[in-house]
Scaffold this motif. Structure first.
Motif, PDB file in Angstrom:
ATOM      1  N   CYS A  58       0.837  -1.203   0.000  1.00  7.78           N
ATOM      2  CA  CYS A  58       0.000   0.000   0.000  1.00  7.78           C
ATOM      3  C   CYS A  58       0.876   1.259   0.000  1.00  7.78           C
ATOM      4  O   CYS A  58       1.984   1.251   0.544  1.00  7.78           O
ATOM      5  N   GLY A  59       0.335   2.327  -0.546  1.00  5.43           N
ATOM      6  CA  GLY A  59       0.946   3.666  -0.408  1.00  5.43           C
ATOM      7  C   GLY A  59       2.377   3.728  -0.906  1.00  5.43           C
ATOM      8  O   GLY A  59       2.701   3.307  -2.021  1.00  5.43           O
ATOM      9  N   THR A  60       3.216   4.259  -0.052  1.00  6.72           N
ATOM     10  CA  THR A  60       4.623   4.421  -0.395  1.00  6.72           C
ATOM     11  C   THR A  60       5.288   3.083  -0.704  1.00  6.72           C
ATOM     12  O   THR A  60       6.113   2.982  -1.618  1.00  6.72           O
ATOM     13  N   ALA A  61       4.924   2.053   0.032  1.00 10.38           N
ATOM     14  CA  ALA A  61       5.520   0.732  -0.201  1.00 10.38           C
ATOM     15  C   ALA A  61       5.119   0.222  -1.591  1.00 10.38           C
ATOM     16  O   ALA A  61       5.905  -0.436  -2.282  1.00 10.38           O
ATOM     17  N   ILE A 104       5.482  -5.922   0.624  1.00  2.15           N
ATOM     18  CA  ILE A 104       6.318  -4.845   1.180  1.00  2.15           C
ATOM     19  C   ILE A 104       5.503  -4.072   2.219  1.00  2.15           C
ATOM     20  O   ILE A 104       4.405  -3.596   1.913  1.00  2.15           O
ATOM     21  N   SER A 105       6.023  -3.979   3.413  1.00  3.82           N
ATOM     22  CA  SER A 105       5.338  -3.210   4.455  1.00  3.82           C
ATOM     23  C   SER A 105       6.335  -2.743   5.503  1.00  3.82           C
ATOM     24  O   SER A 105       6.976  -3.556   6.158  1.00  3.82           O
ATOM     25  N   SER A 107       5.725  -1.219   8.380  1.00  4.65           N
ATOM     26  CA  SER A 107       5.282  -1.599   9.730  1.00  4.65           C
ATOM     27  C   SER A 107       5.111  -3.107   9.876  1.00  4.65           C
ATOM     28  O   SER A 107       5.224  -3.650  10.967  1.00  4.65           O
ATOM     29  N   GLY A 108       4.779  -3.759   8.775  1.00  4.28           N
ATOM     30  CA  GLY A 108       4.470  -5.190   8.843  1.00  4.28           C
ATOM     31  C   GLY A 108       3.115  -5.471   9.469  1.00  4.28           C
ATOM     32  O   GLY A 108       2.790  -6.613   9.796  1.00  4.28           O
ATOM     33  N   THR A 110       0.050  -3.552   8.287  1.00  2.74           N
ATOM     34  CA  THR A 110      -1.031  -2.962   7.495  1.00  2.74           C
ATOM     35  C   THR A 110      -2.081  -4.030   7.166  1.00  2.74           C
ATOM     36  O   THR A 110      -1.755  -5.078   6.597  1.00  2.74           O
ATOM     37  N   THR A 113      -2.505  -5.342   3.560  1.00  2.82           N
ATOM     38  CA  THR A 113      -1.291  -6.012   3.096  1.00  2.82           C
ATOM     39  C   THR A 113      -1.196  -7.404   3.725  1.00  2.82           C
ATOM     40  O   THR A 113      -0.878  -8.398   3.058  1.00  2.82           O
ATOM     41  N   VAL A 156       4.663  10.120  10.199  1.00  2.00           N
ATOM     42  CA  VAL A 156       3.648   9.409   9.414  1.00  2.00           C
ATOM     43  C   VAL A 156       4.102   9.267   7.957  1.00  2.00           C
ATOM     44  O   VAL A 156       3.946   8.212   7.340  1.00  2.00           O
ATOM     45  N   ALA A 157       4.705  10.307   7.416  1.00  2.00           N
ATOM     46  CA  ALA A 157       5.169  10.230   6.025  1.00  2.00           C
ATOM     47  C   ALA A 157       6.434   9.379   5.956  1.00  2.00           C
ATOM     48  O   ALA A 157       7.420   9.642   6.630  1.00  2.00           O
ATOM     49  N   SER A 158       6.357   8.379   5.117  1.00  2.00           N
ATOM     50  CA  SER A 158       7.457   7.425   5.009  1.00  2.00           C
ATOM     51  C   SER A 158       8.574   7.977   4.134  1.00  2.00           C
ATOM     52  O   SER A 158       8.328   8.479   3.041  1.00  2.00           O
ATOM     53  N   LEU A 242       2.665  11.923  -3.733  1.00  3.09           N
ATOM     54  CA  LEU A 242       1.987  11.456  -2.510  1.00  3.09           C
ATOM     55  C   LEU A 242       2.540  12.208  -1.296  1.00  3.09           C
ATOM     56  O   LEU A 242       1.777  12.667  -0.434  1.00  3.09           O
ATOM     57  N   GLU A 246       0.223  14.539   1.145  1.00  6.26           N
ATOM     58  CA  GLU A 246       0.041  13.995   2.485  1.00  6.26           C
ATOM     59  C   GLU A 246       0.405  14.981   3.586  1.00  6.26           C
ATOM     60  O   GLU A 246      -0.299  15.088   4.587  1.00  6.26           O
TER      61      GLU A 246
END
Ligand code: F6R
Length: 366
Positions: A58-61, A104-105, A107-108, A110, A113, A156-158, A242, A246
């Motif tokens: 998701c998202g950046t990942a 890909i995550s 935080s692991g 999500t 995901t 929050v922003a990766s 993004l 964000e």
């Protein structure tokens, strides 16, 4: 714990040279032409039985995954599909025991995901996880885990998670290609040598952040910003856009440069900032002609280009240069000015950079 930085995000952007180095240490050995990923047990025999690879995130990942697709396809010639986790499992994906699914995550944890991982496992796929958190759900449920050694990401922003996901994907692609014999050792060694120089080159970009800060302050008053690029530059454009949305709440869109004239060009008017990425040599002339199209509409062109490209200055209002590397690896560097641009635009607009409205660091609901 911000170590003197005003925000975690800036601290984490600045930590990237170290995070990149830590992620590669002990794993890349250009002298021996070898990649050592102890946690990845996949062998040549396993790859022979694979028809397809999915990258799901998701998202950046997910944006990192787009770069990963390019790297894996180029080096292994195995077809790769990149999927958004919240879409993937609702479309009866064509996953079976001849599929590898790379999850890909950062935080692991999500939710979407993790659900995609479980669904793929149920269908018999082999799961490789790329995550930043040891002991996370994703790391526990995958067969093979490749850790990004970015250190805790608080904002929050990766940022540093993304760049370390990129080098992890490059390493994984190289490892699979070496196992499969689809890359010649000389090319692999050249890529590895270049990878080793990325931390120092990232540091040079960060050292020049004052100029990016000034540009961000100057253009932070705009309500719309466009990002354009081709190939890997487009992948990074998505991430830059993004990041800007964000944390600065500026409306931003990323387009493949050649797609503009199929509709979006209608929105390009006088002064509107168009951040144009032009780091891919083989696409240079093509992107340049798209830059000329927006210039003709009197847009403000902020180019991100390779050091030594003096020609681009004739077609841009501002140029941000990144140190030269092989085009294949530029995303790791190109993203840094975009992270800094988003950060300083958000600061200029008085936004709560580390905790943007409506967003959570770890999205554990679907
Ligand atoms: C954007 C951002 C998010 C995350 C996404 C996935 O800056 O941080 O788009 O990338 O929520 O999170 P992880 O990687 O923890 O699964």
């Amino acid at each position: 714990e911000k170590s003197g930085y005003p925000h975690f995000m800036l601290k984490e952007i600045h930590e990237q040279p170290r995070a990149l180095k830590d992620t590669m240490t002990g794993r890349i050995d250009p002298e021996r032409g070898d990649i050592r990923l102890d946690e990845i047990t996949i062998k040549a025999e396993d790859l022979e039985n694979i028809d397809k690879i999915f990258i799901v995130a998701c998202g950046t990942a997910y944006h990192a995954g787009i770069v990963g697709k390019h790297a894996i396809e180029r080096l292994t010639r195995i077809p790769v599909e990149v999927d958004i986790a919240s879409e993937f499992r609702y479309r009866d994906p064509m996953v079976d025991d001849r599929t590898i699914v790379i999850i890909i995550s950062q935080s692991g944890e999500t939710a979407d995901t993790l659900a995609a991982l479980r669904e793929s496992k149920k269908r018999g796929a082999r799961i490789i996880a790329i995550t930043n958190v040891v002991g996370s759900s994703v790391s526990r449920e995958a067969e093979d885990v490749l850790y990004t050694w970015a250190g805790p990401e608080i904002a929050v922003a990766s940022t540093k998670a993304y760049s370390t996901q990129l080098v992890s994907l490059y390493m994984l692609a190289l490892k699979m290609a070496l196992e499969k014999g689809t890359v010649d050792r000389e090319e692999a060694v050249e890529i590895m040598r270049e990878m080793k120089q990325l931390p120092e080159k990232a540091q040079r970009i960060i050292g020049g952040e004052q100029k990016i800060k000034e540009l961000a302050y100057q253009y932070s008053k705009w309500d719309d910003v466009f990002f354009i690029g081709r190939g890997l530059d487009y992948a990074v454009a998505l991430e830059g856009s993004l990041k800007l949305k964000e944390i600065s709440y500026i409306h931003a869109e990323a387009y493949p440069a050649g797609e503009l004239k199929h509709g979006t060009l209608a929105l390009i008017t006088e002064g509107i900032p168009v951040i144009s990425l032009v780091t891919q040599e083989q696409l240079y002339e093509k992107t340049l002609s798209n830059i000329k199209e927006v210039e003709a509409r009197e847009a403000t062109v902020i180019a991100v280009a390779m050091e030594g490209d003096e020609n681009i200055a004739k077609n841009a209002n501002h140029v941000i240069y990144i140190p030269r590397t092989i085009p294949f690896l530029t995303p790791v560097l190109t993203v840094i000015p975009l992270q800094l641009f988003a950060y300083y635009a958000a600061v200029a607009r008085g936004c709560d950079v580390d905790k943007p409205r409506n967003l959570a660091k770890s999205v554990t609901v679907e």
